[in-house]
Design an enzyme around this catalytic site. Structure first.
Site, PDB file in Angstrom:
ATOM      1  N   ARG A  92       0.840  -1.205   0.000  1.00  0.00           N
ATOM      2  CA  ARG A  92       0.000   0.000   0.000  1.00  0.00           C
ATOM      3  C   ARG A  92       0.875   1.256   0.000  1.00  0.00           C
ATOM      4  O   ARG A  92       0.576   2.230  -0.713  1.00  0.00           O
ATOM      5  CB  ARG A  92      -0.922  -0.004   1.230  1.00  0.00           C
ATOM      6  N   ASN A 120     -10.571  -3.980  -1.005  1.00  0.00           N
ATOM      7  CA  ASN A 120     -10.557  -2.869  -1.959  1.00  0.00           C
ATOM      8  C   ASN A 120      -9.715  -3.148  -3.192  1.00  0.00           C
ATOM      9  O   ASN A 120      -8.819  -3.982  -3.132  1.00  0.00           O
ATOM     10  CB  ASN A 120      -9.992  -1.625  -1.261  1.00  0.00           C
ATOM     11  N   CYS A 131     -18.990  -1.419   1.596  1.00  0.00           N
ATOM     12  CA  CYS A 131     -18.157  -0.269   1.947  1.00  0.00           C
ATOM     13  C   CYS A 131     -18.876   0.511   3.040  1.00  0.00           C
ATOM     14  O   CYS A 131     -20.101   0.476   3.129  1.00  0.00           O
ATOM     15  CB  CYS A 131     -17.985   0.612   0.712  1.00  0.00           C
ATOM     16  N   HIS A 184     -16.822   4.179  -3.988  1.00  0.00           N
ATOM     17  CA  HIS A 184     -15.903   5.316  -3.859  1.00  0.00           C
ATOM     18  C   HIS A 184     -16.083   6.323  -5.010  1.00  0.00           C
ATOM     19  O   HIS A 184     -15.262   7.213  -5.191  1.00  0.00           O
ATOM     20  CB  HIS A 184     -14.426   4.861  -3.738  1.00  0.00           C
ATOM     21  N   TYR A 212     -14.461  10.573  -1.266  1.00  0.00           N
ATOM     22  CA  TYR A 212     -13.448  10.245  -2.277  1.00  0.00           C
ATOM     23  C   TYR A 212     -13.530  11.163  -3.502  1.00  0.00           C
ATOM     24  O   TYR A 212     -12.570  11.252  -4.268  1.00  0.00           O
ATOM     25  CB  TYR A 212     -13.556   8.773  -2.705  1.00  0.00           C
TER      26      TYR A 212
END
Ligand code: G6P
Ligand code: MN
Length: 449
Positions: A94, A148, A170, A200, A254
């Site tokens: 990540r 995700n 989510c 998102h 987002y």
């Protein structure tokens, strides 16, 4: 009827959330067995979380058998629900998803832009394998996917796996609903937001309270930063009156990446130089969480977990499992195949909308066409998602490049290649579809480019 739940990625620091959600619903959703599954690298964390989860179950007095294992296939035997919350490559991967795009002047985020693309490339093949096992061992089980990018991953599985019982979840729609309830001083159950779009990238286009349309009031309150429904991982920069009044839509947090790109980039670059990226902040947070989890007298979800962006996601997942189990027919916002609900998108596109939840899973409620103001960008984002899935399956360099260069947060033909090459190199251990075997002890690209 007893219920068996398997949590894949059971060693995640988020697991106590899910255990708490299951325990809180035990009277209507009688889980009798929970198995936490993880991989060799996650063994130590799995054991710490397993022990805490056991203490939580024990102190609740509920008759639930809880165990943990590295043997996924064995765990799947007799399962009714498989919750998937994996992170291929861990927080280290990540950090690369966030740092590499940022170092080239692009947004570096785990579910958006270049980072989102690479998280999907690493995750889709792994979840396809998992779904194959589910289909073979427990074909009636529902996969509840939090992994995700949840929408893209769910679409990839629905399109390419024989197992069709998969739903993406989510906490963003949940957070929006709860924050709006708070600001309007009503109960969350009274609030219904009509969502339209993808995970998102979803917009709220109507807010009903006990059936009464209060959209205008909520939009007014959203202007000039008067309330905030951002999760812990996103700093809210607020929305201008002009943007809200022109679109008449509720953006999700987002959307800042798309409509406030320069400001977010400035802020994230500053943070990147000061404290590192979100992955690094989360790494520190995780260390202290695991120290807390180790305490043998702790038998509940610690408050500190609320510092994670996914806080409260368990409510979403557990309400969903409860409604499927009890054939409730209530309405929840989840990720599922469109099937005509949004008229501008293909039937097989995965969307995030309100659905009626029964034992047969989610049925999306038709919302019609996309609002004209955001139709273009939503179609572009869906096309990007399709390109991402194509690249994740093909392992073809040009497919990955096309996805990246067509993403609105990148859209730069030369720099796309630089970012792509650096990310491919950083993640090569987790992208077997892009690399074919070894040559002189070095890994090589399988595909020509
Ligand atoms: C939000 C999103 C999740 C995401 C999380 C990241 O809640 O909806 O999909 O995983 O934030 O939070 P973190 O604490 O890992 O940065
Ligand atoms: Mn999410």
């Amino acid at each position: 009827m007893s219920v068996k739940v398997v949590i894949v990625g059971g060693g995640s620091s988020y697991t106590p959330e899910l255990i708490e959600g299951i325990l809180n619903r035990h009277s209507s959703f009688p889980v009798s067995e929970i198995v936490l599954v993880d991989i060799e690298e996650g063994k130590e964390k799995l054991e710490i979380v397993g022990k805490l989860a056991s203490r939580m179950v024990q102190s609740s007095g509920k008759p639930i058998k809880l165990s943990w294992t590295l043997n996924r296939r064995e765990a799947f035997v007799g399962a009714d629900f498989i919750a998937t919350q994996i992170r291929v490559g861990g927080l280290k991967a990540r950090a690369a998803d966030e740092r590499i795009p940022l170092s080239h002047g692009f947004i570096g985020q785990e579910t958006n832009g270049a980072g989102g693309l690479f998280k999907a490339l690493r995750t889709i093949p792994v979840l396809l394998e998992l779904a194959k096992d589910v289909h073979e061992i427990c074909p009636n089980a529902w996969i509840i996917n939090f992994t995700n990018p949840a929408g893209i991953v769910t679409e990839a599985l629905l399109k390419h796996s024989p197992h069709k019982k998969i739903i993406g979840v989510c906490n963003i729609p949940y957070n929006m609903k709860h924050s709006i309830a708070e600001i309007l001083e009503v109960l969350p159950e009274a609030v219904r937001i009509e969502f339209i779009g993808m995970n998102h990238f979803v917009f709220g286009q109507k807010v009903l309270v006990d059936g009464m349309d209060r959209t205008e009031e909520v939009l007014d309150k959203l202007c000039d930063d008067r309330f905030d429904y951002s999760p812990a991982n996103i700093v809210n920069l607020g929305w201008s009156k002009t943007f809200i009044q022109s679109t008449r839509l509720l953006p999700n947090p987002y959307h800042q990446y798309y409509f406030q790109t320069r400001d977010v980039l400035d802020k994230d670059l500053k943070a990147f130089h000061e404290n590192g990226t979100r992955a690094e902040v989360v790494q520190t947070l995780e260390k202290s969480l695991f120290e807390i989890y180790k305490n043998p007298s702790l038998s509940e979800k610690p408050k500190e977990l609320e510092k994670r962006g996914g806080a409260f996601y368990s409510d979403v997942a557990c309400s969903l499992m409860d409604s499927i189990h009890n054939n409730k027919g209530d309405i929840q916002t989840v990720n599922t195949s469109n099937n005509g609900a949004i008229s501008d998108l293909p039937d097989e596109a995965v969307i995030e909308v309100n659905c009626v939840i029964t034992k047969d899973g989610p049925k999306p409620i038709a919302v019609g066409s996309l609002p004209g103001t955001v139709k273009g960008i939503t179609l572009q984002m869906k096309a990007f998602e399709e390109l991402v899935i194509r690249a994740a399956i093909s392992g073809n360099y040009n497919d990955a490049y096309t996805a990246l260069v067509m993403n609105p947060l990148v859209a730069d033909e030369k720099r796309s290649k630089d970012v792509l090459d650096e990310l491919l190199e950083a993640h090569k251990d987790h992208l077997p579809q892009f690399y074919g075997g070894q040559e002189n002890g070095k890994q090589v690209h399988a595909k020509v480019y």
